[in-house]
Design an enzyme around this catalytic site. Structure first.
Site, PDB file in Angstrom:
ATOM      1  N   GLY A  37       0.827  -1.208   0.000  1.00  0.00           N
ATOM      2  CA  GLY A  37       0.000   0.000   0.000  1.00  0.00           C
ATOM      3  C   GLY A  37       0.857   1.251   0.000  1.00  0.00           C
ATOM      4  O   GLY A  37       1.712   1.410   0.875  1.00  0.00           O
ATOM      5  N   ALA A  38       0.639   2.115  -0.999  1.00  0.00           N
ATOM      6  CA  ALA A  38       1.416   3.354  -1.112  1.00  0.00           C
ATOM      7  C   ALA A  38       0.490   4.553  -1.123  1.00  0.00           C
ATOM      8  O   ALA A  38       0.666   5.487  -1.906  1.00  0.00           O
ATOM      9  CB  ALA A  38       2.289   3.335  -2.364  1.00  0.00           C
ATOM     10  N   ILE A  41      -1.117   6.291   4.471  1.00  0.00           N
ATOM     11  CA  ILE A  41      -0.127   5.788   5.426  1.00  0.00           C
ATOM     12  C   ILE A  41       1.151   5.372   4.697  1.00  0.00           C
ATOM     13  O   ILE A  41       2.260   5.611   5.160  1.00  0.00           O
ATOM     14  CB  ILE A  41      -0.698   4.606   6.225  1.00  0.00           C
ATOM     15  CG1 ILE A  41      -1.907   5.037   7.052  1.00  0.00           C
ATOM     16  CG2 ILE A  41       0.365   3.997   7.135  1.00  0.00           C
ATOM     17  CD1 ILE A  41      -2.595   3.907   7.777  1.00  0.00           C
ATOM     18  N   ARG A  72      -2.668  14.878   0.975  1.00  0.00           N
ATOM     19  CA  ARG A  72      -2.144  14.137   2.120  1.00  0.00           C
ATOM     20  C   ARG A  72      -1.105  13.094   1.738  1.00  0.00           C
ATOM     21  O   ARG A  72      -0.479  12.509   2.621  1.00  0.00           O
ATOM     22  CB  ARG A  72      -3.295  13.446   2.867  1.00  0.00           C
ATOM     23  CG  ARG A  72      -4.045  12.417   2.032  1.00  0.00           C
ATOM     24  CD  ARG A  72      -5.320  11.971   2.723  1.00  0.00           C
ATOM     25  NE  ARG A  72      -6.072  11.018   1.919  1.00  0.00           N
ATOM     26  CZ  ARG A  72      -6.877  11.363   0.934  1.00  0.00           C
ATOM     27  NH1 ARG A  72      -7.038  12.636   0.614  1.00  0.00           N
ATOM     28  NH2 ARG A  72      -7.541  10.457   0.251  1.00  0.00           N
ATOM     29  N   ASP A 130      -6.140  -0.363   2.687  1.00  0.00           N
ATOM     30  CA  ASP A 130      -7.366   0.370   2.960  1.00  0.00           C
ATOM     31  C   ASP A 130      -8.612  -0.482   2.817  1.00  0.00           C
ATOM     32  O   ASP A 130      -9.705   0.046   2.759  1.00  0.00           O
ATOM     33  CB  ASP A 130      -7.474   1.578   2.016  1.00  0.00           C
ATOM     34  CG  ASP A 130      -7.312   1.179   0.556  1.00  0.00           C
ATOM     35  OD1 ASP A 130      -7.549  -0.006   0.239  1.00  0.00           O
ATOM     36  OD2 ASP A 130      -6.962   2.034  -0.264  1.00  0.00           O
ATOM     37  N   CYS A 186      -9.305   4.501  -3.382  1.00  0.00           N
ATOM     38  CA  CYS A 186      -8.415   3.917  -4.381  1.00  0.00           C
ATOM     39  C   CYS A 186      -9.131   2.961  -5.320  1.00  0.00           C
ATOM     40  O   CYS A 186      -8.729   2.802  -6.464  1.00  0.00           O
ATOM     41  CB  CYS A 186      -7.244   3.225  -3.698  1.00  0.00           C
ATOM     42  SG  CYS A 186      -7.695   1.793  -2.739  1.00  0.00           S
TER      43      CYS A 186
END
Length: 628
Positions: A37-38, A41, A72, A130, A186
């Site tokens: 996951g990029a 977070i 963000r 997510d 996403c």
């Protein structure tokens, strides 16, 4: 006088690392870690890992960068929109510390290439995901590979970090997860599976794109250095020109048609062309403006009267009528606002759930997108409740959570597991950061409370009967009362022997899939056995299926088992009441439901609980958080 030469930045940074981390820095410098996951977070976590000096970092993410990410996800810039998150994150983070080896994978973590052996090659795995389905998959793979996992997540101002170590702590599935009221952005742009995904798309992407800040208003993309993605660059240029045409035609008769064909025809056809995306999903169906327009005209009802029926679920023609009508209303409002601005600024419209114009546009757009992807549309009343509770993710929460992940990783790498914690961020509490000691594994957990092993299969010869006779009955001593199950359903039990002569690949059992063996012995059943499949050509004079290790499978707990008995991951599974399993009931259905025989034959697909819509019945039911 000339200033003395400064020490190279890399040496300065390494000196600080050694001063801060001591002897552990050498291990960190040689370590190989995985980050899944990029997004929110993930960007913060990758920055921390690179600046800390982790030697080799692999990044996996299937998503591409969207305009809404930029507030963000600080590794991304305007020129990165539409590009791979994993690839851009690698490029941006490498500038922080060029001595760290980064490898990006623009792929789904559930792809076959990311098998158990691949997971086993890492010292620590970081989850920055997510969605529950992907989290559960990584949790299962890390348990099978016996690799520590650091799980993390955020919801608004709240965050959580969990350390998962096989046999030492709870896994992700040890506690039942409530159906979430948080949904990722996403998946919204490419593969929606719930009505809420389409609602978020209509509110946070399409409405903003048309009546807010368009991606075409951003500085021109500079792709002179990006010769390897020529086809994708051309697609981006086409999209940019289409968006520009749409905004320029606002107020004209063809304005609704241009938007419709852009988002409901052209964009859908482009998604359909990505064959890899639809290998395990149903392709969306693009809409045709002329066809839908004729259907709408034959209905004779105007948009205002349809809009007032907010308790009804509108059909395609009715959604189209409201869509076109709301577009015209909003266009007039925006043009009037622009005409009233004397200082040359460009006013924009904002979504308000109590504004019928904006709500009509979001409801009709979301419903048409739902129809395209085979999702059940919702009434305007339902959409108002759901869209009104969408709130953004918080960048500072992501940053704090990511830093806590790295701190927990230090404890794992030192072998100081007794100091590892479950950490919580809570805005409403007396303290912002709270922690508690790791809890022991739940012996009743269906994922880690089982015996795990690997089954080596010769795909050219192995049949299900080889597993039943040579392994389960002969080697492991199972009786007649047991079943073999996979993700789809039951493949074998004493009443279902049709599949015994079939090869594994004929049953959809391929490399790195899992089989679960359930012992239904009445008196002293074994715990469930989870077998991960490994394909390998075996000598002709050997058995076509072999276990990778000798197994001593423990028995299930009985009602009089002392609670002080030690339970660890891979050793104990849930207690079951004595008695023979009802063979008529599939493992995927409740007893008494229809379709049981099909379920046994592997024809009933498992229900994905995360993809079921949860209607928000009223205020105070929680917020829908956009995060990726």
């Amino acid at each position: 006088m000339e200033a003395p030469p400064t020490r190279p930045m890399a040496l300065k940074r390494e000196r600080h690392y050694r001063q801060s981390l001591g002897a552990m820095y050498g291990r960190i410098k040689q370590s190989r870690v995985l980050m899944v996951g990029a997004g929110g977070i993930g960007c913060e976590l990758l920055k921390n890992l690179v600046l800390t000096g982790f030697g080799e970092i692999h990044i996996v993410d299937l998503d591409t960068i969207d305009l809404s990410n930029l507030n963000r996800q600080f590794l991304f810039r305007h020129e990165h929109i539409k590009k791979s998150k994993a690839l851009v994150a690698k490029e941006s983070a490498s500038k922080f510390n060029p001595h760290v080896k980064l490898k990006a994978h623009h792929a789904n973590i559930k792809d076959p290439q990311f098998n158990i052996d691949w997971f086993s090659s890492f010292e620590v795995v970081f989850n920055a995901l997510d969605n529950i389905d992907a989290r559960r998959h990584v949790n299962k793979m890390c348990l099978a590979a016996n690799v520590p996992l650091i799980e993390s997540g955020t919801t608004g101002f709240n965050g959580q970090v969990q350390v998962i170590i096989k046999g030492k702590s709870e896994c992700y599935d040890c506690n039942t997860k409530e159906t979430p009221k948080t949904f990722p952005v996403c998946t919204i742009r490419s593969t929606p599976s719930q009505p809420i995904h389409c609602i978020v798309w209509a509110k946070s992407y399409l409405f903003t794109e048309v009546f807010g800040t368009s991606e075409e208003d951003l500085p021109e993309f500079d792709h002179t250095q990006d010769s390897e993605n020529a086809a994708e660059i051309e697609n981006l240029r086409k999209e940019a020109h289409a968006l520009k045409d749409i905004r320029q035609s606002m107020g004209l008769d063809e304005f609704p048609r241009k938007i419709f064909e852009k988002v409901f025809t052209d964009d859908i056809n482009r998604l359909r062309s990505m064959e890899d995306m639809w290998k395990t999903r149903q392709k969306p169906t693009a809409l045709d403006f002329e066809t839908v327009s004729k259907s709408s005209a034959s209905g004779g009802e105007v948009g205002d009267s349809i809009s007032k029926r907010d308790q009804d679920t509108w059909n395609l023609a009715e959604n189209f009528t409201v869509f076109c009508d709301s577009l015209r209303r909003l266009s007039r409002r925006l043009q009037q606002a622009q005409a009233g601005e004397a200082n040359g600024s460009s006013p924009v419209l904002s979504f308000d759930k109590d504004d019928d114009d904006t709500l009509d546009f979001v409801a009709s757009s979301a419903n048409m997108r739902s129809i395209i992807f085979g999702i059940q549309p919702r009434s305007k009343f339902d959409i108002k409740q759901m869209a009104g509770n969408i709130i953004p993710a918080i960048a500072t929460t992501n940053a704090m959570t990511a830093s806590l992940c790295v701190l927990q990783a230090f404890k794992i790498m030192r072998g100081d597991l007794q100091k590892a914690k479950m950490v919580f961020l809570e805005r409403s509490g007396a303290r912002v950061i709270n922690s508690e000691s790791l809890r022991p594994p739940n012996p009743d957990c269906p994922v880690c409370g089982v015996m795990q092993s690997r089954l080596i299969v010769d795909p050219s010869r192995a049949t299900l009967d080889d597993l039943v006779q040579d392994i389960l009955k002969s080697d492991l001593g199972y009786g007649d009362e047991f079943s073999i199950n996979n993700e789809v359903g039951t493949l074998y039990d004493p009443d279902l022997e049709d599949n015994l002569s079939k090869k594994f690949n004929e049953l959809g059992v391929n490399a790195d899939s899992f089989l679960t063996i359930i012992d239904d012995d009445e008196e002293n059943p074994r715990v469930n056995l989870s077998l991960s499949i490994s394909e390998k050509s075996l000598p002709d004079d050997s058995k076509p299926v072999v276990l990778s290790q000798q197994l001593d499978i423990p028995r299930k707990r009985t009602l009089d088992t002392k609670e002080t008995q030690e339970h660890t991951n891979g050793g104990v599974s849930p207690p079951t009441a004595p008695g023979k399993r009802k063979r008529a009931a599939s493992s995927l259905e409740e007893p008494g439901t229809e379709g049981q025989k099909d379920a046994k034959r592997g024809k009933v697909q498992a229900t994905d609980q995360e993809d079921e819509l949860i209607l928000v019945d009223g205020p105070g039911q929680g917020a829908i958080v956009i995060d990726d």
